[in-house]
Motif scaffolding. Structure first.
Motif, mmCIF file in Angstrom:
data_model
loop_
_atom_site.group_PDB
_atom_site.id
_atom_site.type_symbol
_atom_site.label_atom_id
_atom_site.label_comp_id
_atom_site.label_asym_id
_atom_site.label_seq_id
_atom_site.Cartn_x
_atom_site.Cartn_y
_atom_site.Cartn_z
ATOM 1 N N ASP A 190 45.205 -9.214 30.027
ATOM 2 C CA ASP A 190 46.134 -9.844 30.808
ATOM 3 C C ASP A 190 46.967 -10.846 29.602
ATOM 4 O O ASP A 190 46.237 -11.854 29.916
ATOM 5 N N GLY A 191 46.826 -10.253 28.587
ATOM 6 C CA GLY A 191 47.263 -11.131 27.471
ATOM 7 C C GLY A 191 49.069 -10.753 27.224
ATOM 8 O O GLY A 191 49.459 -9.345 27.659
ATOM 9 N N CYS A 192 49.481 -11.161 25.731
ATOM 10 C CA CYS A 192 50.881 -11.063 25.748
ATOM 11 C C CYS A 192 51.007 -9.715 25.200
ATOM 12 O O CYS A 192 50.039 -9.360 23.986
ATOM 13 N N ARG A 193 51.867 -9.035 24.924
ATOM 14 C CA ARG A 193 52.311 -7.982 24.423
ATOM 15 C C ARG A 193 52.812 -8.128 23.199
ATOM 16 O O ARG A 193 53.696 -9.505 22.478
ATOM 17 N N CYS A 194 52.257 -7.495 21.847
ATOM 18 C CA CYS A 194 52.757 -8.170 20.780
ATOM 19 C C CYS A 194 53.667 -7.257 19.967
ATOM 20 O O CYS A 194 54.672 -5.955 20.267
ATOM 21 N N GLU A 195 55.222 -7.892 19.117
ATOM 22 C CA GLU A 195 56.055 -7.192 19.367
ATOM 23 C C GLU A 195 56.130 -6.762 17.646
ATOM 24 O O GLU A 195 56.643 -5.392 17.411
ATOM 25 N N THR A 196 54.840 -6.445 16.574
ATOM 26 C CA THR A 196 54.322 -6.342 15.450
ATOM 27 C C THR A 196 52.981 -7.017 15.249
ATOM 28 O O THR A 196 52.580 -7.304 15.814
ATOM 29 N N LEU A 197 52.515 -6.415 13.855
ATOM 30 C CA LEU A 197 51.416 -6.025 13.249
ATOM 31 C C LEU A 197 51.404 -6.639 11.987
ATOM 32 O O LEU A 197 52.593 -6.549 11.245
ATOM 33 N N SER A 198 51.276 -7.927 12.058
ATOM 34 C CA SER A 198 50.696 -8.760 10.547
ATOM 35 C C SER A 198 50.000 -9.121 9.738
ATOM 36 O O SER A 198 49.297 -9.183 10.794
ATOM 37 N N TRP A 199 50.014 -8.613 8.316
ATOM 38 C CA TRP A 199 48.997 -9.204 7.817
ATOM 39 C C TRP A 199 49.693 -9.454 6.195
ATOM 40 O O TRP A 199 50.772 -8.292 5.880
ATOM 41 N N PRO A 200 49.489 -9.772 5.416
ATOM 42 C CA PRO A 200 49.818 -9.950 4.104
ATOM 43 C C PRO A 200 49.608 -9.089 3.398
ATOM 44 O O PRO A 200 48.151 -8.419 3.307
ATOM 45 N N PHE A 201 50.620 -7.921 2.628
ATOM 46 C CA PHE A 201 50.066 -6.933 1.805
ATOM 47 C C PHE A 201 49.415 -6.995 1.091
ATOM 48 O O PHE A 201 49.646 -7.363 0.054
ATOM 49 N N GLY A 202 48.850 -6.234 1.245
ATOM 50 C CA GLY A 202 47.241 -5.782 -0.132
ATOM 51 C C GLY A 202 46.736 -6.981 0.097
ATOM 52 O O GLY A 202 45.375 -7.029 -0.856
ATOM 53 N N LYS A 203 46.337 -8.387 1.084
ATOM 54 C CA LYS A 203 45.293 -8.767 1.171
ATOM 55 C C LYS A 203 44.199 -8.554 2.162
ATOM 56 O O LYS A 203 44.055 -7.688 2.790
ATOM 57 N N VAL A 204 42.510 -8.727 1.789
ATOM 58 C CA VAL A 204 41.386 -8.265 1.330
ATOM 59 C C VAL A 204 41.363 -8.335 3.174
ATOM 60 O O VAL A 204 41.390 -9.933 3.724
ATOM 61 N N ASP A 205 40.498 -7.986 3.437
ATOM 62 C CA ASP A 205 39.945 -8.448 5.064
ATOM 63 C C ASP A 205 38.668 -7.405 5.017
ATOM 64 O O ASP A 205 38.372 -5.786 5.458
ATOM 65 N N SER A 206 37.857 -8.268 4.871
ATOM 66 C CA SER A 206 36.258 -7.568 4.543
ATOM 67 C C SER A 206 35.941 -7.024 5.726
ATOM 68 O O SER A 206 35.045 -6.453 5.857
ATOM 69 N N ARG A 207 36.061 -8.042 6.951
ATOM 70 C CA ARG A 207 35.739 -6.900 8.462
ATOM 71 C C ARG A 207 36.219 -5.830 9.070
ATOM 72 O O ARG A 207 35.611 -5.190 9.333
ATOM 73 N N LEU A 208 37.795 -5.537 8.558
ATOM 74 C CA LEU A 208 38.146 -4.347 8.787
ATOM 75 C C LEU A 208 37.129 -3.363 8.058
ATOM 76 O O LEU A 208 37.238 -1.984 7.472
ATOM 77 N N LYS A 209 36.932 -3.742 6.285
ATOM 78 C CA LYS A 209 36.288 -2.731 5.892
ATOM 79 C C LYS A 209 35.054 -2.548 6.601
ATOM 80 O O LYS A 209 34.849 -1.244 6.131
ATOM 81 N N ASN A 210 34.299 -3.312 6.773
ATOM 82 C CA ASN A 210 32.686 -2.856 7.703
ATOM 83 C C ASN A 210 33.244 -1.769 8.462
ATOM 84 O O ASN A 210 32.391 -1.517 8.194
ATOM 85 N N LEU A 211 33.724 -2.032 9.627
ATOM 86 C CA LEU A 211 34.517 -0.887 10.410
ATOM 87 C C LEU A 211 34.718 0.190 9.808
ATOM 88 O O LEU A 211 34.041 2.010 9.579
#
Length: 292
Positions: free
Chosen positions: A116-137
């Protein structure tokens, strides 16, 4: 992905959502630099989320045939999101290892609608920024990618759908509406889910299949099951289903086929697979060891 990056092959796991939208995770590795631009990707409504498992530099990126200024050095754990609608070829002038998540817009829209959320237009993340949570997955997914035969379908579904939910929320900004009621399973839903998990204690059943039988989306089913049972819907959550079979093996002289049917398994083979999966031995061997 391997073909577009001039690689011979790459291990991949794929999952379909309840409404048949595609999600996939691929482990890509090149021991040589990819100095040539990748071949064009098919134009489609999807994103590729690239998690680098090794520092790389320099990096060059093009969108719609034009060079895009980006941070040329990317650290271990850095993330790049490329829209496949914009023909995003790249070059890497060093060997690389990364975990690639394919996320279709249809899957993102379905996740938003289910929550029941709003659809997103795009995916956004600073190009090359580290994401430790996604790495753990990703670190949880890599062993499955290398040896898919040792993992159950339920376990694989959980990991891929967890990565998808994280990407949708973190990069897509999809949030559940405050009005969403998060209740547990109705008694008939719990009974049906337990029956299906019990009949597939080897884990070879898709979460979408169990959720569909309960008339729920996968995300709602997982949340409701955990709220009701106290743990996610896995074969282990029904491990107590073997309590009665163990007692029957030990205290009755019934044949294994009768014990299997009496305890709700589809057949003797299913019972033996489940028993071996959880107790590391067959029912017959277990009975003999305890009758000595």
């Amino acid at each position: 992905m391997a073909r577009h990056l001039h690689l011979a092959s790459a291990p991949m796991i794929s999952v379909k959502t309840r409404h048949r939208a595609h999600l996939a995770v691929t482990h890509l590795r090149s021991d040589a630099a990819l100095a040539d631009r990748t071949t064009p990707f098919p134009c489609e409504r999807a994103f590729t989320v690239q998690l680098h498992m090794r520092a790389v530099s320099p990096v060059k990126l093009w969108l719609r045939g034009r060079p895009v200024p980006v941070e040329t050095a990317q650290d271990d754990g850095s993330v790049s999101i490329l829209p496949l609608e914009q023909d995003p070829p790249c070059t890497w002038e060093v060997p690389l290892i990364w975990c690639n998540c394919y996320v279709s817009r249809a899957a993102l829209d379905e996740f938003a609608d289910e929550n029941d959320g709003c659809r997103c237009e795009t995916l956004s993340w600073p190009f090359g920024k580290v994401d430790s949570r996604l790495k753990n997955l990703a670190l949880c997914l890599l062993p499955v990618l290398e040896r898919p035969e040792v993992a159950s379908e339920l376990y694989v579904d959980h990991l891929v759908l967890a990565a998808h939910a994280y990407i949708a929320r973190t990069y897509g900004g999809i949030r559940s509406a405050p009005s969403v009621v998060r209740g547990g399973l109705a008694p008939w839903q719990l009974n049906r889910a337990t029956e299906m998990l019990k009949a597939n204690l080897d884990g070879q059943i898709a979460l979408s299949q169990v959720a569909g039988e309960c008339k729920l989306s996968v995300s709602h089913f997982v949340r409701a099951f955990k709220q009701t049972v106290g743990e996610p819907p896995t074969a282990g959550s029904c491990s107590n289903a073997l309590t009665q079979p163990r007692n029957s093996c030990l205290h009755s002289g019934l044949p294994m086929v009768e014990i299997a049917l009496k305890c709700g398994f589809a057949d003797q083979a299913c019972f033996i697979r489940a028993f071996r999966k959880l107790l590391k031995t067959t029912p017959g061997e277990w009975r003999r060891m305890r009758m000595q």
